[in-house]
Design a protein around this motif. Structure first.
Motif: not given
Length: 467
Positions: A312-335
């Motif tokens: 949503g509109p309150t999302t920060s760039g840091d929020d997004a990066l933390r979600l990536i680290d948690k949900l896609d730590p291996n940076r897997e294409p399509g994940r």
């Protein structure tokens, strides 16, 4: 459901070569979510019914196969690179009553029409995905609802309780999870029959438009269909093989809100020994449940399905990066897919900083726009609605931001139906609030009708062709 076609990225995976081992999955960490904060969950009225329902769900056959999930991950990886486009659409909240052949076919038909418009207009493969066969749970802003001085539990979707405003209907009944499973199974069975049994044959594009001849989008669609006919006739005269035109891939998705249900349908893949949530191909985490240290993010971080997150509109760039680290730590294409729902007034201002931060990190997520949820208003006569112009403006803003940053606008996520409802205001054949009195059918959020959905597809096709 996921037979490969010539106009999509090639795959070495056989979607039916793998099966999930029967029984509840036993895998390290899968139950860690039980010790974490969790929101938007029901309070089951009968512990015995709950235990019996979970036990049965833990041994029923999977609704989707691990191999199908892997194919989808490949498709989404292509979309993140700008080589395909994701079209995701369906009901805001499915109901058991509306799981009829006519309503399911109308929804699938509309998605197929939208996909044809996008594919032909943008010359790009389109990944077709329904908010179907599992979208039975909905988050609510309040646990209770009061009418005329009577307070009852809020309606949380047919998987939890009923829509009728009575104590019996609104009780949280765990037995409904079993009905959700069986309704999802019958829906998926029908979708497979439609998409693999000739209904989706590209040579039948005119038939998908039957029943909508009064629709202003009809003439435009029919013109496109005639162009496709001419192209097919040309290929036929050249001796082309039409096998690839007879069927399409179609994937299922829903918000993974009810974790009791999702956990019970998680299975271990016999090929890899890894856990897959076999309730659906694609699962997403909502804006209200994406807290990093809470249960939903933890559970979905541990299954192999492609995962989406609403931002949503309150999302920060840091929020997004933390979600990536948690949900896609291996940076897997399509994940990982980020589904932005910021509202027409916010999209151009709020989205760029998030996209820039993610891009600078080197992560490659799939960016998808949800132009519905950030644009909900109340009509003067009291109906929950959305203005079609606002929905369209958010889509335009989404493409403008990505074009300005040189990033990939990879998909569209909409609440829509194949029926001639009146729930969103505006459109080429304008819906006004008076139409709500007779044609407002949604039990939750307002949806685009068939005509508005086609209008949306033509707009997005134009934006993609410029790309």
């Amino acid at each position: 459901m996921t037979e490969l076609t010539a106009n999509t990225a090639s795959s070495t995976a056989d979607p039916l070569a793998s099966t999930a081992q029967s029984g509840a999955a036993n895998y390290p960490g899968l139950d860690a979510w039980r010790d974490l904060p969790i929101s938007q969950q029901p309070t089951w009225s009968d512990a015995g019914v709950f235990e019996a329902s979970v036990k049965e769900l833990s041994v029923v056959p999977p609704l989707v196969f691990a191999g199908e999930v892997d194919v989808l991950r490949e498709r989404l990886a292509a979309a993140a690179q700008g080589k395909a486009f994701l079209l995701q659409g369906g009901d805001c909240a499915e109901t058991f009553e509306a799981a009829t052949a006519d309503k399911i076919s109308a929804r699938v038909k509309t998605i197929l029409q939208m996909a044809v418009v996008l594919t032909y207009g943008a010359a790009m493969p389109v990944i077709k995905m329904g908010r179907m066969a599992g979208q039975f749970a909905k988050p609510r802003s309040s646990n209770d609802e009061t009418r005329d001085g009577v307070t009852l539990p809020a309606y949380r979707g047919d998987i939890v309780n009923g829509y009728d405003f009575t104590p019996e209907s609104r009780a949280h009944d765990a037995g409904r999870m079993l009905k959700a499973y069986h309704t999802s199974a019958s829906t998926l069975n029908l979708i497979r029959a439609f998409t693999q049994g000739g209904f989706a044959d590209l040579r039948l594009v005119h038939q998908w438009n039957k029943g909508f001849t009064e629709n202003p989008a009809h003439a435009r669609y029919e013109s496109l269909a005639r162009d496709i006919d001419r192209a097919i006739s040309f290929m036929d005269s050249c001796g082309a093989d039409f096998e690839a035109l007879k069927r399409v891939e179609f994937f299922a998705s829903h918000e993974a809100l009810l974790l009791d249900y999702e956990r019970a349908l998680t299975r271990i893949d016999s090929r890899t020994g890894l856990p897959y949530d076999t309730s659906s191909h694609f699962l997403w985490i909502g804006e209200r449940t994406r807290e990093l240290d809470h249960a939903h993010v933890d559970f979905l971080s541990r299954v192999r399905n492609p995962i989406g997150v609403k931002l949503g509109p309150t999302t920060s760039g840091d929020d997004a990066l933390r979600l990536i680290d948690k949900l896609d730590p291996n940076r897997e294409p399509g994940r990982l897919t980020f589904i932005t729902r910021m509202g027409a007034t916010n999209i151009r201002e709020k989205l760029p900083a998030v996209v820039e931060r993610v891009t600078a990190s080197g992560a490659q997520v799939l960016w998808v726009t949800d132009p519905m949820h950030g644009n909900t208003v109340t009509s003067p006569n009291g109906y929950k609605t959305r203005n079609f112009d606002d929905v369209i403006d958010e889509v335009r803003g989404f493409f403008e931001v990505h074009h300005s940053l040189g990033t990939v606008p990879g998909g569209l996520h909409v609440e829509m139906t194949g029926d001639d409802v009146a729930e969103c205001l505006g459109g080429a054949d304008p819906i006004d609030q008076d139409a709500f009195l007779d044609r407002y059918e949604s039990v939750c959020d307002p949806r685009l009708n068939h005509m508005q959905s086609l209008e949306m597809a033509f707009l997005v096709a134009g934006a993609l062709s410029k790309q």
